[in-house]
Write an enzyme that holds these catalytic residues in place. Structure first.
Site, PDB file in Angstrom:
ATOM      1  N   CYS A 106       0.861  -1.180   0.000  1.00  0.00           N
ATOM      2  CA  CYS A 106       0.000   0.000   0.000  1.00  0.00           C
ATOM      3  C   CYS A 106       0.897   1.229   0.000  1.00  0.00           C
ATOM      4  CB  CYS A 106      -0.906  -0.013   1.228  1.00  0.00           C
ATOM      5  SG  CYS A 106      -1.994   1.406   1.252  1.00  0.00           S
ATOM      6  N   GLY A 107       0.795   2.027  -1.060  1.00  0.00           N
ATOM      7  CA  GLY A 107       1.676   3.180  -1.216  1.00  0.00           C
ATOM      8  C   GLY A 107       1.380   4.263  -0.200  1.00  0.00           C
ATOM      9  N   HIS A 108       0.110   4.692  -0.133  1.00  0.00           N
ATOM     10  CA  HIS A 108      -0.203   5.773   0.818  1.00  0.00           C
ATOM     11  C   HIS A 108       0.063   5.276   2.228  1.00  0.00           C
ATOM     12  CE1 HIS A 108      -4.033   3.966   2.158  1.00  0.00           C
ATOM     13  NE2 HIS A 108      -3.889   4.788   3.167  1.00  0.00           N
ATOM     14  N   HIS A 225      -8.817  -3.645  -7.800  1.00  0.00           N
ATOM     15  CA  HIS A 225      -8.805  -2.178  -7.864  1.00  0.00           C
ATOM     16  C   HIS A 225      -9.157  -1.755  -9.298  1.00  0.00           C
ATOM     17  CE1 HIS A 225      -6.170  -2.956  -4.413  1.00  0.00           C
ATOM     18  NE2 HIS A 225      -6.301  -1.699  -4.046  1.00  0.00           N
ATOM     19  N   ASP A 251     -10.335   5.518  -3.012  1.00  0.00           N
ATOM     20  CA  ASP A 251      -9.118   6.061  -2.407  1.00  0.00           C
ATOM     21  C   ASP A 251      -9.183   7.583  -2.447  1.00  0.00           C
ATOM     22  OD1 ASP A 251      -6.460   6.664  -1.669  1.00  0.00           O
ATOM     23  OD2 ASP A 251      -5.752   4.793  -2.565  1.00  0.00           O
ATOM     24  N   CYS A 255      -3.547   7.037  -4.762  1.00  0.00           N
ATOM     25  CA  CYS A 255      -3.261   5.598  -4.641  1.00  0.00           C
ATOM     26  C   CYS A 255      -1.839   5.280  -5.132  1.00  0.00           C
ATOM     27  CB  CYS A 255      -4.283   4.761  -5.418  1.00  0.00           C
ATOM     28  SG  CYS A 255      -4.123   2.995  -5.094  1.00  0.00           S
ATOM     29  N   GLY A 256      -0.982   4.934  -4.183  1.00  0.00           N
ATOM     30  CA  GLY A 256       0.423   4.685  -4.536  1.00  0.00           C
ATOM     31  C   GLY A 256       0.603   3.507  -5.468  1.00  0.00           C
ATOM     32  N   THR A 257      -0.066   2.394  -5.170  1.00  0.00           N
ATOM     33  CA  THR A 257       0.092   1.227  -6.039  1.00  0.00           C
ATOM     34  C   THR A 257      -0.628   1.464  -7.372  1.00  0.00           C
ATOM     35  OG1 THR A 257      -1.738   0.194  -4.821  1.00  0.00           O
ATOM     36  CG2 THR A 257       0.498  -0.470  -4.210  1.00  0.00           C
TER      37      THR A 257
HETATM   38  O1  PYC Z   1      -1.911   3.834  -1.848  1.00  0.00           O
HETATM   39  O2  PYC Z   1      -1.396   1.872  -2.682  1.00  0.00           O
HETATM   40  C1  PYC Z   1      -2.170   2.635  -2.122  1.00  0.00           C
HETATM   41  C2  PYC Z   1      -3.506   2.125  -1.724  1.00  0.00           C
HETATM   42  C3  PYC Z   1      -4.016   0.886  -1.956  1.00  0.00           C
HETATM   43  C4  PYC Z   1      -5.304   0.876  -1.405  1.00  0.00           C
HETATM   44  C5  PYC Z   1      -5.544   2.121  -0.869  1.00  0.00           C
HETATM   45  N1  PYC Z   1      -4.429   2.866  -1.068  1.00  0.00           N
END
Ligand code: PYC
Length: 332
Positions: A106-108, A225, A251, A255-257
């Site tokens: 999870c990026g964030h 997603h 999100d 969303c980082g990913t």
């Molecule tokens: O930031 O990767 C992310 C992420 C995945 C699900 C919610 N945020």
């Protein structure tokens, strides 16, 4: 009251009646990190983070629900269990989860974790390695509080997949990996200024159609997603997105990913060069600054860097009272 299944592991349960957490948000998207009182590395068998995730899911899933579901949390909350890393050169290990299950990465959440570790006095500015179930990510904490994470290798699996979606017609997108599986819708099927409940319904329909058509990630992995794109609100940015997360919440951050998956597609299309800046705007208008390098081990994969800032918003002790009918959360 019927005893929850985890009462069978009575000793562990006795320790878990109080769970200490630190809450943060990254570009609007919340993260709750369990810093004490959750399942320990010993409870989870002490293997790799992927093995420990499997044990967490099998034996302590009710703890996941207690921490992120109502009444203590909500669908939008991402949780993380802070773990001892296997690799001693890592600053921490982390297992991310949400209202319905577990996230590979999870990026964030990793940016939130870095801010949390700083808040706890466990790290200072500099580069730190974080172990996740899908690999090690490097994260740099800057003096101004910004964090840049180098995500796991990301790639496009399938280009231009079309799926017939009831009430929407034929929807075309790319399937890509950025630490989770994403379907990145190509043409704007919706105006992103539309009501967010409507955007959620659209993305849910697309995800359902992918499942019905058997369109998956590698090894039949569910594409959980869905990403919609539109023009940015601010002309300094390159794109705006709306990202449906596994549980059905969207999100609040870019969303980082999901942005990693987007960078992989831009690279594959020759639309963004290595090292070039990409400013991904979220549905709220918050921004992740990103770029990528080509992975040395595989020229078809990119190593994304995502930069943003998180803020700690709370530190608390969750009380798990066995007499409370919603002690282990209200399943979503
Ligand atoms: O930031 O990767 C992310 C992420 C995945 C699900 C919610 N945020």
């Amino acid at each position: 009251m019927v005893a929850p299944d985890h009462f069978t592991v009575a000793n562990v349960w006795a320790r878990m009646q109080e769970i200490k957490v630190v809450d943060s948000h990254t570009a609007g998207e919340p993260t709750r990190i369990i810093i004490d009182g959750g399942p320990s590395s010993g409870d989870l068998g002490g293997g790799s983070l992927a093995d420990r995730l499997a044990k967490f899911r099998d034996k302590f899933d009710s703890i996941r629900s207690a921490v992120v579901n109502e009444p203590r949390g909500s669908d939008v909350l991402v949780g993380g269990l802070l773990c001892e890393p296997v690799d001693p050169s890592c600053a921490a290990g982390i297992i991310f989860f949400n209202n319905t299950g577990y996230l590979g990465m999870c990026g964030h959440g990793t940016i939130g974790l870095m801010e949390t570790l700083k808040f706890l006095g466990r790290i200072e500015s500099g580069v730190h390695k974080i172990e996740t179930p899908v690999g090690i990510v490097a994260a740099e904490l800057f003096a101004d509080g910004q964090v840049a994470i180098e995500n796991v290798p990301s790639y496009r699996l399938t280009q231009s997949v079309s799926v017939e979606v009831p009430e929407l017609g034929l929807v075309t997108g790319d399937v890509a990996w950025g630490g989770n599986w994403f379907f990145l819708v190509k043409e704007p099927v919706e105006n992103l200024d539309a009501d967010r409940r409507h955007l959620t319904e659209v993305a849910l329909k697309i995800r359902h159609a992918l499942q019905q058509e058997g369109i998956t990630g590698v090894g039949g992995a569910e594409i959980d997603h869905v990403e919609l794109f539109g023009p940015p609100l601010d002309s300094k940015n390159h794109s705006r997105n709306f990202v449906l997360c596994p549980g059905g919440a969207y999100d609040r951050s870019p969303c980082g990913t999901g942005t990693s998956a987007k960078l992989a597609c831009l690279a594959a299309d020759g639309k963004l060069a290595a090292g070039e800046l990409w400013r991904q705007e979220s549905i709220l208008g918050t921004v992740f600054e990103c770029s990528y390098q080509v992975a040395e081990s595989n020229p078809n994969q990119v190593l994304p860097t995502i930069r943003a800032r998180a803020f700690v918003s709370g530190q608390s002790t969750l009380i798990l009272n066995p007499d409370d009918p919603f002690c282990m959360g209200i399943p979503s």
